[in-house]
Design an enzyme around this catalytic site. Structure first.
Site, mmCIF file in Angstrom:
data_model
loop_
_atom_site.group_PDB
_atom_site.id
_atom_site.type_symbol
_atom_site.label_atom_id
_atom_site.label_comp_id
_atom_site.label_asym_id
_atom_site.label_seq_id
_atom_site.Cartn_x
_atom_site.Cartn_y
_atom_site.Cartn_z
ATOM 1 N N GLU A 20 -5.863 17.551 4.172
ATOM 2 C CA GLU A 20 -7.178 16.594 4.446
ATOM 3 C C GLU A 20 -6.705 15.838 4.222
ATOM 4 O O GLU A 20 -7.222 14.582 4.908
ATOM 5 C CB GLU A 20 -8.225 17.366 3.056
ATOM 6 C CG GLU A 20 -7.226 17.576 1.290
ATOM 7 C CD GLU A 20 -7.165 19.112 0.974
ATOM 8 O OE1 GLU A 20 -7.806 18.959 -0.099
ATOM 9 O OE2 GLU A 20 -7.174 19.450 1.693
ATOM 10 N N HIS A 56 -4.644 6.581 8.327
ATOM 11 C CA HIS A 56 -4.865 4.981 7.183
ATOM 12 C C HIS A 56 -3.412 5.370 7.612
ATOM 13 O O HIS A 56 -2.772 6.245 7.587
ATOM 14 C CB HIS A 56 -4.813 5.681 5.635
ATOM 15 C CG HIS A 56 -6.966 5.484 5.231
ATOM 16 N ND1 HIS A 56 -7.004 3.974 4.970
ATOM 17 C CD2 HIS A 56 -7.952 6.178 5.961
ATOM 18 C CE1 HIS A 56 -8.150 4.089 4.725
ATOM 19 N NE2 HIS A 56 -8.712 5.559 5.399
ATOM 20 N N ASP A 102 0.656 -1.189 -0.195
ATOM 21 C CA ASP A 102 -0.048 0.034 -0.006
ATOM 22 C C ASP A 102 0.781 1.102 -0.189
ATOM 23 O O ASP A 102 1.878 1.379 0.265
ATOM 24 C CB ASP A 102 -1.057 0.057 1.242
ATOM 25 C CG ASP A 102 -1.963 1.520 0.903
ATOM 26 O OD1 ASP A 102 -2.696 1.534 0.392
ATOM 27 O OD2 ASP A 102 -1.986 1.810 2.419
ATOM 28 N N ASP A 126 -2.418 -1.475 6.877
ATOM 29 C CA ASP A 126 -3.576 -1.577 5.666
ATOM 30 C C ASP A 126 -2.883 -2.713 4.831
ATOM 31 O O ASP A 126 -3.826 -3.412 4.405
ATOM 32 C CB ASP A 126 -3.631 -0.068 5.033
ATOM 33 C CG ASP A 126 -4.569 0.628 4.956
ATOM 34 O OD1 ASP A 126 -5.292 0.619 6.132
ATOM 35 O OD2 ASP A 126 -4.813 2.037 4.316
ATOM 36 N N GLU A 131 0.819 5.786 1.119
ATOM 37 C CA GLU A 131 -0.216 7.101 1.466
ATOM 38 C C GLU A 131 0.527 7.918 0.685
ATOM 39 O O GLU A 131 2.404 7.870 0.220
ATOM 40 C CB GLU A 131 0.497 6.697 2.964
ATOM 41 C CG GLU A 131 -0.475 5.211 3.243
ATOM 42 C CD GLU A 131 -1.404 6.145 3.437
ATOM 43 O OE1 GLU A 131 -2.485 6.742 2.890
ATOM 44 O OE2 GLU A 131 -2.244 3.944 4.050
#
Length: 237
Positions: free
Chosen positions: A54, A152, A9, A157, A11
């Site tokens: 955000e 997250h 994964d 994850d 980010e």
């Protein structure tokens, strides 16, 4: 032969790898025959750019937090050595593939071909059409605990996805090994056991044999005796 795959994964700072967004974290989990081995990799990366508020709300990453972390070109060899030539499994894999290959291009490294990626979101949509296919939804479907995730994180994850990927492939039962092999009709065929080279010595005593014969003689024409299916002096196997 065992199959090695890497659940991974990323980010990122945003959604557009070609528009200037960068990777901020990589998480990789090694699985062999769908089971995590305990070998994993987590790398925080300095994206060399601002991180929108955000995004920080989702990942917890800020530019200040990552400013002393290595940039991607400094960790690219570590990443490539970990994944080797294994298949890469990700949720919405084309998103992660876009970012990985963008970073590899910036390092003048060969990109990873699409054929090496498996998309678990596509697997879930095909298996459960019309149902939610987010990682959270699949964790709930398969009773995978989300207690470890407050935000997250790429490695967290990846471990969650490893459990989901196992379930999408049949769960733990699929990894059971049977001694027989599967025939063309889908039935399990077991090899015929070779006969003993020498029969075992009978353990029936003369007294037991006589008592058995007397018992049989009192029965009214037993079928198995007329067919020769039961003999008191048959050797044991």
């Amino acid at each position: 032969m065992s199959k090695r795959e890497i659940i991974f994964d990323t980010e990122t700072t945003g959604l557009d790898p070609r528009g200037g967004d960068r990777i901020t974290e990589l998480g990789c989990v090694e699985v062999i025959d769908f089971i995590p081995t305990g070998k994993d990799l987590r790398i925080l990366i300095n994206p060399e750019r601002d991180i929108p508020a955000e995004v920080t709300a989702v990942t917890g990453h800020t530019r200040e937090m990552l400013k002393d972390e290595p940039v991607f070109i400094q960790i690219v060899d570590q990443f490539l050595e970990f994944i080797e030539d294994s298949t890469l499994v990700a949720h919405n894999a084309m998103f992660d593939m876009g970012f990985i290959n963008m970073e590899l291009e910036r390092c003048a490294r060969p990109i990873i071909p699409k054929s090496r990626f498996i998309d678990t979101a596509a697997m879930a949509r095909a298996k459960y059409p019309g149902s939610p296919a987010s990682l959270d939804a699949l964790c709930k479907r398969f009773d995978v605990s989300l207690d470890s995730r407050t935000k997250h994180g790429a490695l967290i994850d990846s471990y969650l996805l490893a459990e989901v990927y196992l379930e999408l492939n049949g769960g733990r039962e699929q990894s059971l090994s049977f001694s027989g092999s599967e025939g063309g009709d889908g039935k399990v065929v077991y090899p015929v056991r070779a006969p003993r080279p020498k029969s075992l010595k009978s353990l029936v005593s003369e007294q037991e044999r006589a008592a058995h014969a007397e018992f049989i003689s009192e029965m009214d024409d037993p079928l198995w005796q007329s067919l020769g299916l039961l003999k008191a002096d048959a050797p044991a196997e």
